[in-house]
Design a protein around this motif. Sequence first.
Motif, PDB file in Angstrom:
ATOM      1  N   ASN A   1       6.922  -4.559 -11.094  1.00 57.48           N
ATOM      2  CA  ASN A   1       6.553  -5.861 -11.133  1.00 57.48           C
ATOM      3  C   ASN A   1       6.043  -6.196  -9.623  1.00 57.48           C
ATOM      4  N   LYS A   2       5.944  -5.490  -8.710  1.00 57.82           N
ATOM      5  CA  LYS A   2       5.278  -5.678  -7.480  1.00 57.82           C
ATOM      6  C   LYS A   2       3.851  -5.158  -7.470  1.00 57.82           C
ATOM      7  N   TYR A   3       3.052  -5.926  -6.636  1.00 59.73           N
ATOM      8  CA  TYR A   3       1.782  -5.626  -6.718  1.00 59.73           C
ATOM      9  C   TYR A   3       1.377  -4.239  -5.614  1.00 59.73           C
ATOM     10  N   VAL A   4       0.886  -3.223  -5.974  1.00 63.29           N
ATOM     11  CA  VAL A   4       0.712  -2.187  -5.158  1.00 63.29           C
ATOM     12  C   VAL A   4      -0.782  -1.563  -5.088  1.00 63.29           C
ATOM     13  N   GLU A   5      -1.107  -0.903  -4.187  1.00 59.63           N
ATOM     14  CA  GLU A   5      -2.320  -0.238  -4.037  1.00 59.63           C
ATOM     15  C   GLU A   5      -2.130   1.230  -3.980  1.00 59.63           C
ATOM     16  N   VAL A   6      -3.060   2.192  -4.789  1.00 58.95           N
ATOM     17  CA  VAL A   6      -2.915   3.260  -4.570  1.00 58.95           C
ATOM     18  C   VAL A   6      -4.348   3.955  -4.781  1.00 58.95           C
ATOM     19  N   ARG A   7      -4.702   5.112  -4.586  1.00 54.08           N
ATOM     20  CA  ARG A   7      -5.996   5.681  -4.462  1.00 54.08           C
ATOM     21  C   ARG A   7      -5.848   7.156  -5.145  1.00 54.08           C
ATOM     22  N   GLY A   8      -6.930   7.265  -6.032  1.00 55.15           N
ATOM     23  CA  GLY A   8      -6.707   8.561  -6.499  1.00 55.15           C
ATOM     24  C   GLY A   8      -8.154   9.029  -7.311  1.00 55.15           C
ATOM     25  N   VAL A   9      -8.151  10.258  -7.787  1.00 58.00           N
ATOM     26  CA  VAL A   9      -9.447  10.715  -8.457  1.00 58.00           C
ATOM     27  C   VAL A   9      -9.037  10.500 -10.118  1.00 58.00           C
ATOM     28  N   THR A  10     -10.065   9.990 -10.734  1.00 63.33           N
ATOM     29  CA  THR A  10      -9.842   9.613 -12.187  1.00 63.33           C
ATOM     30  C   THR A  10     -10.026  11.097 -12.917  1.00 63.33           C
ATOM     31  N   THR A  11      -8.764  11.319 -13.775  1.00 62.05           N
ATOM     32  CA  THR A  11      -8.703  12.551 -14.464  1.00 62.05           C
ATOM     33  C   THR A  11      -8.721  12.484 -15.921  1.00 62.05           C
ATOM     34  N   ALA A  12      -8.906  11.015 -16.503  1.00 64.17           N
ATOM     35  CA  ALA A  12      -8.960  10.779 -17.940  1.00 64.17           C
ATOM     36  C   ALA A  12      -9.447   9.267 -18.312  1.00 64.17           C
ATOM     37  N   VAL A  13     -10.183   9.222 -19.090  1.00 61.71           N
ATOM     38  CA  VAL A  13     -10.667   7.883 -19.511  1.00 61.71           C
ATOM     39  C   VAL A  13     -10.223   7.731 -21.092  1.00 61.71           C
ATOM     40  N   PHE A  14      -9.540   6.703 -21.231  1.00 62.24           N
ATOM     41  CA  PHE A  14      -9.273   6.379 -22.747  1.00 62.24           C
ATOM     42  C   PHE A  14      -9.710   4.930 -22.869  1.00 62.24           C
ATOM     43  N   GLY A  15     -10.966   4.651 -22.836  1.00 61.85           N
ATOM     44  CA  GLY A  15     -11.390   3.103 -22.823  1.00 61.85           C
ATOM     45  C   GLY A  15     -10.935   2.399 -21.643  1.00 61.85           C
ATOM     46  N   ASP A  16     -10.020   1.281 -22.157  1.00 62.41           N
ATOM     47  CA  ASP A  16      -9.696   0.528 -20.662  1.00 62.41           C
ATOM     48  C   ASP A  16      -8.247   1.159 -20.109  1.00 62.41           C
ATOM     49  N   LEU A  17      -7.850   2.356 -20.591  1.00 63.63           N
ATOM     50  CA  LEU A  17      -6.783   3.048 -20.030  1.00 63.63           C
ATOM     51  C   LEU A  17      -7.280   4.287 -19.278  1.00 63.63           C
ATOM     52  N   ILE A  18      -7.074   4.249 -17.981  1.00 59.39           N
ATOM     53  CA  ILE A  18      -7.512   5.588 -17.303  1.00 59.39           C
ATOM     54  C   ILE A  18      -6.358   6.226 -16.554  1.00 59.39           C
ATOM     55  N   VAL A  51       0.819  -1.509  -0.059  1.00 60.50           N
ATOM     56  CA  VAL A  51       0.000  -0.060  -0.080  1.00 60.50           C
ATOM     57  C   VAL A  51       0.984   1.185   0.081  1.00 60.50           C
ATOM     58  N   LEU A  52       0.940   1.921  -1.252  1.00 59.89           N
ATOM     59  CA  LEU A  52       1.768   3.228  -1.323  1.00 59.89           C
ATOM     60  C   LEU A  52       1.152   4.313  -0.342  1.00 59.89           C
ATOM     61  N   PRO A  53       1.818   5.279   0.335  1.00 60.93           N
ATOM     62  CA  PRO A  53       1.319   6.270   0.847  1.00 60.93           C
ATOM     63  C   PRO A  53       0.724   7.189  -0.129  1.00 60.93           C
ATOM     64  N   ASP A  54       1.165   7.207  -1.433  1.00 63.36           N
ATOM     65  CA  ASP A  54       0.903   8.285  -2.239  1.00 63.36           C
ATOM     66  C   ASP A  54       1.490   7.886  -3.603  1.00 63.36           C
ATOM     67  N   ILE A  55       0.832   8.397  -4.830  1.00 63.54           N
ATOM     68  CA  ILE A  55       1.180   8.073  -6.102  1.00 63.54           C
ATOM     69  C   ILE A  55       2.631   8.343  -6.546  1.00 63.54           C
ATOM     70  N   GLU A  56       3.289   9.475  -5.894  1.00 65.55           N
ATOM     71  CA  GLU A  56       4.339   9.748  -6.110  1.00 65.55           C
ATOM     72  C   GLU A  56       5.668   8.894  -5.785  1.00 65.55           C
ATOM     73  N   THR A  57       5.215   7.839  -4.759  1.00 65.53           N
ATOM     74  CA  THR A  57       6.139   6.947  -4.408  1.00 65.53           C
ATOM     75  C   THR A  57       6.288   5.983  -5.409  1.00 65.53           C
ATOM     76  N   ALA A  58       5.323   5.666  -6.239  1.00 61.18           N
ATOM     77  CA  ALA A  58       5.272   4.663  -7.489  1.00 61.18           C
ATOM     78  C   ALA A  58       6.568   5.000  -8.352  1.00 61.18           C
ATOM     79  N   TYR A  59       6.553   6.423  -8.590  1.00 62.35           N
ATOM     80  CA  TYR A  59       7.982   6.897  -9.310  1.00 62.35           C
ATOM     81  C   TYR A  59       9.148   6.862  -8.826  1.00 62.35           C
ATOM     82  N   LYS A  60       9.140   7.683  -7.386  1.00 61.44           N
ATOM     83  CA  LYS A  60      10.266   7.637  -6.764  1.00 61.44           C
ATOM     84  C   LYS A  60      11.043   6.411  -6.487  1.00 61.44           C
ATOM     85  N   ASN A  61      10.230   5.339  -6.202  1.00 62.94           N
ATOM     86  CA  ASN A  61      10.945   4.209  -5.820  1.00 62.94           C
ATOM     87  C   ASN A  61      10.546   2.912  -6.879  1.00 62.94           C
TER      88      ASN A  61
END
Length: 199
Positions: free
Chosen positions: A41-58, A25-35
Amino acid sequence: KELKLIRGSDVKIYGFENISEKVIVLPDIETAYKNFSKLKNKYVEVRGVTTAVFGDLIAIQDNTRGIEVWLGKIKHDPIKLGDVITVRGKLTTYYNMIEIVVGREEDLIINGSAPVPAPKEITINEIPENLGNLVIVKGLTVKSVDNRKIIVSDGTNTTTIYCKMAGFDPTKIVKVGDRIDVIGIAHLYKKYYEILPRS
């Protein structure tokens, strides 16, 4: 001119259960980039507000960063701008763009809705440090346009506005020489930095 999508909202609660892989469980999304080197290839959990939808890519974003999420491996109800989403999945890259791939329906949880974050104003030069973010780049001049993309310049640098993801033909909207502002997701494809407008 501005390329932007009308906001909608939807609420759907998915069943919750632990996945067999250990989820970080990541404390924030920035952590996914910094670390990323440690988390790749690890399984992570993040939470955020949807800002874009391109079909199956959001794209989702918190108060630190945005990230793209691939939902193509699961069945899911339509995602709307402003949906507050918790996702669990594999942190990986697709053509060098960092993203999370969700592999199970129960690992996409919609927690209601919230205002879509305002786009961050950046320059073309600042796209690399804002990958995944909803951004706005102002005062661009159209150098060329075809049915998939627009090439724009700020007078010093150029970049691609890749419209095919949003499913529209930019030749019906702009022409060479137009001055435009663009709202979209800062994106990387192979070695090319670009913006994905939402509509």
